[in-house]
Design an enzyme around this catalytic site. Structure first.
Site, PDB file in Angstrom:
ATOM      1  N   CYS A   1       0.727  -1.271   0.151  1.00 54.51           N
ATOM      2  CA  CYS A   1      -0.092  -0.164   0.038  1.00 54.51           C
ATOM      3  C   CYS A   1       0.903   1.193  -0.011  1.00 54.51           C
ATOM      4  CB  CYS A   1      -0.835  -0.028   1.091  1.00 54.51           C
ATOM      5  SG  CYS A   1      -1.895  -1.372   1.298  1.00 54.51           S
TER       6      CYS A   1
HETATM    7  N1  LIG Z   1      -2.801  -6.146   2.162  1.00 51.41           N
HETATM    8  C1  LIG Z   1      -2.999  -4.801   2.621  1.00 51.41           C
HETATM    9  O1  LIG Z   1      -2.772  -5.015   3.923  1.00 51.41           O
HETATM   10  C2  LIG Z   1      -4.202  -4.001   2.011  1.00 51.41           C
HETATM   11  C3  LIG Z   1      -4.838  -3.263   2.939  1.00 51.41           C
HETATM   12  C4  LIG Z   1      -5.945  -2.365   2.437  1.00 51.41           C
HETATM   13  C5  LIG Z   1      -5.972  -2.548   0.999  1.00 51.41           C
HETATM   14  N2  LIG Z   1      -5.342  -3.272   0.203  1.00 51.41           N
HETATM   15  C6  LIG Z   1      -5.797  -3.391  -1.095  1.00 51.41           C
HETATM   16  O2  LIG Z   1      -6.688  -4.529  -1.508  1.00 51.41           O
HETATM   17  C7  LIG Z   1      -6.548  -5.100  -2.801  1.00 51.41           C
HETATM   18  C8  LIG Z   1      -5.738  -6.432  -2.654  1.00 51.41           C
HETATM   19  O3  LIG Z   1      -4.763  -6.513  -1.872  1.00 51.41           O
HETATM   20  P1  LIG Z   1      -4.289  -7.999  -1.201  1.00 51.41           P
HETATM   21  O4  LIG Z   1      -3.052  -7.569  -0.403  1.00 51.41           O
HETATM   22  O5  LIG Z   1      -5.435  -8.797  -0.820  1.00 51.41           O
HETATM   23  O6  LIG Z   1      -3.793  -8.607  -2.480  1.00 51.41           O
HETATM   24  P2  LIG Z   1      -3.151 -10.266  -2.634  1.00 51.41           P
HETATM   25  O7  LIG Z   1      -2.260 -10.137  -4.051  1.00 51.41           O
HETATM   26  O8  LIG Z   1      -2.956 -10.893  -1.370  1.00 51.41           O
HETATM   27  O9  LIG Z   1      -4.647 -10.862  -3.185  1.00 51.41           O
HETATM   28  C9  LIG Z   1      -5.327 -10.522  -4.265  1.00 51.41           C
HETATM   29  C10 LIG Z   1      -5.777 -11.886  -5.072  1.00 51.41           C
HETATM   30  O10 LIG Z   1      -6.512 -11.636  -6.294  1.00 51.41           O
HETATM   31  C11 LIG Z   1      -6.208 -12.895  -7.084  1.00 51.41           C
HETATM   32  N3  LIG Z   1      -6.579 -12.354  -8.410  1.00 51.41           N
HETATM   33  C12 LIG Z   1      -5.781 -11.823  -9.224  1.00 51.41           C
HETATM   34  N4  LIG Z   1      -6.372 -11.468 -10.377  1.00 51.41           N
HETATM   35  C13 LIG Z   1      -7.631 -12.270 -10.441  1.00 51.41           C
HETATM   36  C14 LIG Z   1      -8.730 -12.108 -11.124  1.00 51.41           C
HETATM   37  N5  LIG Z   1      -8.888 -11.752 -12.527  1.00 51.41           N
HETATM   38  N6  LIG Z   1      -9.600 -13.069 -10.695  1.00 51.41           N
HETATM   39  C15 LIG Z   1      -9.855 -13.607  -9.632  1.00 51.41           C
HETATM   40  N7  LIG Z   1      -8.784 -13.448  -8.447  1.00 51.41           N
HETATM   41  C16 LIG Z   1      -7.884 -12.689  -9.205  1.00 51.41           C
HETATM   42  C17 LIG Z   1      -4.724 -13.319  -6.873  1.00 51.41           C
HETATM   43  O11 LIG Z   1      -4.442 -14.533  -7.212  1.00 51.41           O
HETATM   44  C18 LIG Z   1      -4.569 -12.949  -5.256  1.00 51.41           C
HETATM   45  O12 LIG Z   1      -4.914 -14.165  -4.553  1.00 51.41           O
HETATM   46  C19 LIG Z   1      -5.386  -4.156  -3.274  1.00 51.41           C
HETATM   47  O13 LIG Z   1      -5.774  -3.115  -4.309  1.00 51.41           O
HETATM   48  C20 LIG Z   1      -4.617  -3.504  -2.261  1.00 51.41           C
HETATM   49  O14 LIG Z   1      -3.959  -2.450  -2.460  1.00 51.41           O
HETATM   50  C21 LIG Z   1      -4.338  -4.121   0.571  1.00 51.41           C
END
Ligand SMILES: NC(=O)c1ccc[n+]([C@@H]2O[C@H](COP(=O)([O-])OP(=O)(O)OC[C@H]3O[C@@H](n4cnc5c(N)ncnc54)[C@H](O)[C@@H]3O)[C@@H](O)[C@H]2O)c1
Length: 415
Positions: A257
């Site tokens: 982030c």
């Molecule tokens: N990790 C954090 O602390 C956090 C906190 C707040 C916001 N976010 C935001 O949330 C969002 C997700 O982050 P995250 O950390 O969970 O990412 P992540 O990589 O852990 O998880 C995302 C998942 O989406 C899957 N994916 C990708 N393309 C796909 C598709 N077309 N169809 C289905 N699945 C698909 C991936 O395989 C993965 O498992 C991002 O925008 C991030 O900025 C993350």
């Protein structure tokens, strides 16, 4: 309700668990077959969600890779990655892929919510047209909203339930459906007037942290020149009960982030002929912090009459923050890479990160690493490491996290 979650990562999996624990049927969709299989076996790959939490959910949380399984869902929440491209611009490919796959199965009456962090306008300008290309209209045939995820991996004092949730809908009816959905799992849901306001609120939260971390990182560099202990200064300022909010300096910012989000806003601002210098400056200061840490290591070794080349350096902590194993954008990786380039014999210890294949390293046992190190650098402060022991055994210690500041030891230097 039947609820679909698209993207079962750090954000999607805890959210799926929250809905399933509230008694709903959850379809957890991920494009990664290994994650789907793992969930099928009841095995979690997210540290905040232990296997023991998954077990009692049984069939209430079903993993799939098939978008057709979303057809029966009343609501679908999208939590796919929103990283940067090689040219540091927003990379919406995951989001657009997910939107196109979702459009193929979208049906009347469904609510779609985007949770991925992104620039203001993404929900309306990018997601809406793909979903409306089906012939269905948002606000009447289906509903569309944005609701930013506020999860902080590793944090236990605030949960999905106790962290207030923001929602912004394309129409008032969209916002109301999103509010009702999150009211199932959150004590407080705050409705904003538009998705754009909700998108920007999330970026403000992260940029606020980025700017303040840059401020104390710069202060740490100044204190190094002035010979003042930055930790003593921050501890002192933090005694003021109003008008000051504590931020700690460190080896640089990591994670999915903070290093990424400012670029999302800067991208949008440029489209409007606006150059947010404050935000970009914070990014610049924070990005330079790992180099400053390497310089401090070089200096400490030099004072001990040793060159970096050939010195054995033990890095303590490889993930981007304590208590978790996420190495995305971790400053430890930059520090390790730079020290390797300089010819150092680098080892690392991190119980949460067994291997760093990109650096040809595997985590060593703490005692084994300390026993042979010329210098130990505390880059990430995991709560399970005994730093008193580190200071007692390593000949030289550089502490970039301030965890040794109550120790009086001549062999320890701090940021
Ligand atoms: N990790 C954090 O602390 C956090 C906190 C707040 C916001 N976010 C935001 O949330 C969002 C997700 O982050 P995250 O950390 O969970 O990412 P992540 O990589 O852990 O998880 C995302 C998942 O989406 C899957 N994916 C990708 N393309 C796909 C598709 N077309 N169809 C289905 N699945 C698909 C991936 O395989 C993965 O498992 C991002 O925008 C991030 O900025 C993350």
């Amino acid at each position: 309700m039947q609820i679909g979650i698209v993207g079962m990562g750090y954000v999607g999996l805890p959210l799926a668990v929250a809905f399933a624990e509230a008694g709903h049927e959850v379809v957890g969709l991920d494009a990664d077959a290994a994650k789907v299989a793992s969930l099928g076996r009841g095995e979690s790959y997210v540290e905040d969600v232990p296997d023991a939490v998954l077990a009692p959910l049984g069939e209430r949380l079903r993993a799939t890779a098939d978008y057709a399984d979303l057809a029966a869902c009343e609501a679908v929440v999208v939590c796919v990655p929103t990283p940067l491209s090689n040219s540091r611009e927003p990379d919406l490919t995951y989001l657009l892929d997910a939107a196109n796959s979702l459009a193929a199965v979208l049906r009347e009456g469904q609510l779609v919510v985007l949770e991925s962090t992104t620039y203001p306008g993404t929900t309306r300008e990018r997601l809406l047209p793909i979903l409306e290309a089906t012939g269905l209209s948002a606000g009447t045939d289906f509903h569309l909203a944005f609701s930013p995820e506020r999860i902080d991996p590793g944090r236990t004092d605030f949960t999905v339930r106790t962290t207030p949730k923001l929602v912004g809908g394309i129409t008032a009816a969209c916002a109301e459906r999103a509010r009702a959905l999150y009211a199932e799992i959150c004590d407080q849901v705050i409705v904003l007037s538009t998705p754009e306001a909700a998108e920007l609120a999330k970026l403000l939260e992260n940029i606020f942290r980025s700017v303040n971390i840059a401020l104390v990182n710069e202060l740490a560099q100044l204190c190094d020149r002035l010979g003042i202990d930055v930790w003593e200064v921050i501890d002192a300022a933090a005694t003021k009960p109003f008008g000051f909010m504590r931020f700690d300096p460190g080896p640089g910012m990591g994670g999915h982030c903070l290093p990424v989000d400012p670029f999302y806003l800067a991208f949008k601002a440029r489209q409007h002929d606006f150059y947010p210098e404050f935000i970009e400056l914070a990014g610049k200061v924070n990005q330079a912090q790992p180099s400053f840490c390497v310089e401090r290591i070089e200096r400490a070794l030099n004072q001990a009459g040793k060159p970096v080349n050939g010195s054995r350096i033990l890095i303590l902590g490889a993930s981007y923050k304590g208590g978790i194993g996420d190495t995305r954008e971790s400053p430890a990786l930059k520090i390790i890479g730079r020290l390797q380039d300089l010819g150092a014999d680098v080892a690392y210890h991190d119980a949460h990160v067994p291997e760093l294949p990109g650096h040809g390293l595997a985590s060593v046992e703490l005692e084994e690493g300390l026993g042979s190190a010329d210098l130990a650098a505390i880059v990430t402060a995991h709560p399970d490491v005994d730093y008193e022991r580190v200071a007692a055994v390593a000949p030289l210690v550089l502490d970039f996290r301030g965890v040794t500041r109550r120790l009086a030891a001549d062999n320890v230097e701090r940021l």
